[in-house]
Design a protein around this motif. Structure first.
Motif, short mmCIF file in Angstrom:
data_model
loop_
_atom_site.label_atom_id
_atom_site.label_comp_id
_atom_site.label_asym_id
_atom_site.label_seq_id
_atom_site.Cartn_x
_atom_site.Cartn_y
_atom_site.Cartn_z
N ASP A 1 9.79 25.80 53.43
CA ASP A 1 10.71 24.79 52.90
C ASP A 1 11.71 25.44 51.94
O ASP A 1 12.91 25.12 51.95
CB ASP A 1 9.95 23.70 52.16
CG ASP A 1 9.14 22.81 53.10
OD1 ASP A 1 9.44 22.80 54.31
OD2 ASP A 1 8.20 22.15 52.62
N GLU A 2 11.22 26.35 51.12
CA GLU A 2 12.08 27.05 50.16
C GLU A 2 13.16 27.84 50.88
O GLU A 2 14.33 27.84 50.48
CB GLU A 2 11.23 27.98 49.30
CG GLU A 2 12.01 28.82 48.31
CD GLU A 2 11.15 29.86 47.63
OE1 GLU A 2 11.72 30.78 47.02
OE2 GLU A 2 9.91 29.77 47.71
N LEU A 3 12.79 28.51 51.96
CA LEU A 3 13.77 29.29 52.73
C LEU A 3 14.82 28.38 53.35
O LEU A 3 16.02 28.72 53.35
CB LEU A 3 13.06 30.09 53.82
CG LEU A 3 12.33 31.35 53.39
CD1 LEU A 3 11.60 31.96 54.58
CD2 LEU A 3 13.30 32.38 52.80
N MET A 4 14.40 27.26 53.90
CA MET A 4 15.36 26.36 54.53
C MET A 4 16.35 25.80 53.51
O MET A 4 17.54 25.68 53.77
CB MET A 4 14.63 25.21 55.25
CG MET A 4 13.68 25.65 56.34
SD MET A 4 14.42 26.74 57.58
CE MET A 4 13.37 28.19 57.41
N ARG A 5 15.85 25.48 52.33
CA ARG A 5 16.74 25.00 51.27
C ARG A 5 17.71 26.10 50.85
O ARG A 5 18.90 25.83 50.59
CB ARG A 5 15.92 24.51 50.07
CG ARG A 5 15.18 23.21 50.31
CD ARG A 5 14.67 22.62 48.99
NE ARG A 5 13.70 23.50 48.35
CZ ARG A 5 12.39 23.41 48.54
NH1 ARG A 5 11.88 22.50 49.35
NH2 ARG A 5 11.56 24.23 47.91
N ALA A 6 17.21 27.32 50.77
CA ALA A 6 18.07 28.44 50.38
C ALA A 6 19.21 28.62 51.37
O ALA A 6 20.36 28.86 50.98
CB ALA A 6 17.25 29.72 50.28
N ALA A 7 18.91 28.49 52.65
CA ALA A 7 19.96 28.65 53.67
C ALA A 7 21.08 27.63 53.48
O ALA A 7 22.26 27.94 53.62
CB ALA A 7 19.35 28.52 55.06
N LEU A 8 20.71 26.41 53.15
CA LEU A 8 21.70 25.34 53.00
C LEU A 8 22.56 25.52 51.75
O LEU A 8 23.62 24.90 51.64
CB LEU A 8 21.00 23.98 52.95
CG LEU A 8 20.29 23.56 54.26
CD1 LEU A 8 19.49 22.29 54.05
CD2 LEU A 8 21.31 23.37 55.38
N THR A 9 22.12 26.36 50.83
CA THR A 9 22.91 26.62 49.62
C THR A 9 23.62 27.98 49.69
O THR A 9 24.10 28.47 48.67
CB THR A 9 22.02 26.57 48.37
OG1 THR A 9 20.98 27.55 48.47
CG2 THR A 9 21.41 25.19 48.20
N GLY A 10 23.67 28.57 50.88
CA GLY A 10 24.41 29.81 51.06
C GLY A 10 23.63 31.08 50.81
O GLY A 10 24.21 32.17 50.77
#
Length: 232
Positions: free
Chosen positions: A7-16
């Motif tokens: 989940d942390e990685l997916m959120r990171a992707a969405l923030t660039g």
């Protein structure tokens, strides 16, 4: 814990941001299920999946072809030395064996180019069976990701010594807890199971989900009845 890390990685992707994770564990421990979970949580991202194939381990850049195939129309946007090297590696051009450094830069640039449209999540299953050229290139790319909105997640069996993924962020998967393992085993057995039999199987499988599901399928019908009777 594993789902939270994804989940942390997916959120990171969405923030660039970019990131890499290696899921390690024995066969049947749930690595592929976690890749499926990551794909399901990657809303707003483009998802590309690849898998190592044991019969293709001697084919250079076989896995790179799987990953780059959706983006081949963008190859011309890369610097000519990189695009030429990648084309040669993938059999789209002729020439001497390509420089692996240029191929690595080309793959990094191609994924970054693709992620400019929307974040990119690359999921690689059975990484222990990647051909050596692809494994080295993907390791090269993983160590150089920064702010491209590219996520790389590998699923691999436990390493025997060092491999090209050593040093990347890892999560070592463990078996289910005793309580969860008992529940899963009970769901796979027709009828009740003797507590001693169930405890022995949970201990011997070390909570491996696939083993807990597959083992009862090998029980003869008479054995299933015996297991059930022992608890009466």
């Amino acid at each position: 814990m594993e789902c939270a890390a994804l989940d942390e990685l997916m959120r990171a992707a969405l923030t660039g941001e970019s990131g890499t994770l290696v899921l390690r564990g024995e066969p049947g421990i749930g690595k592929t299920a976690l890749l499926d979970y990551a794909a399901a949580q990657a809303g707003g991202c483009e998802v590309v999946r690849a898998a190592g194939v044991e019969s293709e381990m001697e084919l250079p850049f076989a896995a790179i072809h799987q990953i780059c195939l959706p983006f081949l129309k963008r190859v011309d946007r890369l610097p000519p030395p990189q695009s030429d090297a990648l084309r040669t590696a993938l059999g789209l051009g002729s020439g001497p064996p390509p420089d692996r450094f240029l191929v690595g830069l080309a793959v990094l640039g191609l994924l970054a180019e693709a992620a400019e449209t929307r974040p990119l999540v690359c999921l690689v299953d059975d990484a222990q069976w990647l051909d050596r050229s692809s494994r080295r290139v993907l390791s090269f790319v993983a160590r150089r990701l920064q702010g491209e909105s590219v996520i790389l997640v590998f699923a691999a069996r436990d390493a025997e010594g060092e491999d090209d993924l050593t040093g990347l962020r890892e999560l070592c998967l463990q078996g289910l807890s005793a309580a969860d393992a008992r529940d899963l085993f009970a769901s796979a057995v027709a009828g009740p199971a003797d507590d001693r039999v169930r405890a022995r199987i949970v201990a011997e499988t070390r909570g491996n989900p696939l083993a807990l599901l597959e083992l009862p399928r090998g029980f003869p019908r008479s054995e299933e009845r015996r297991v059930g009777k022992e608890c009466r």
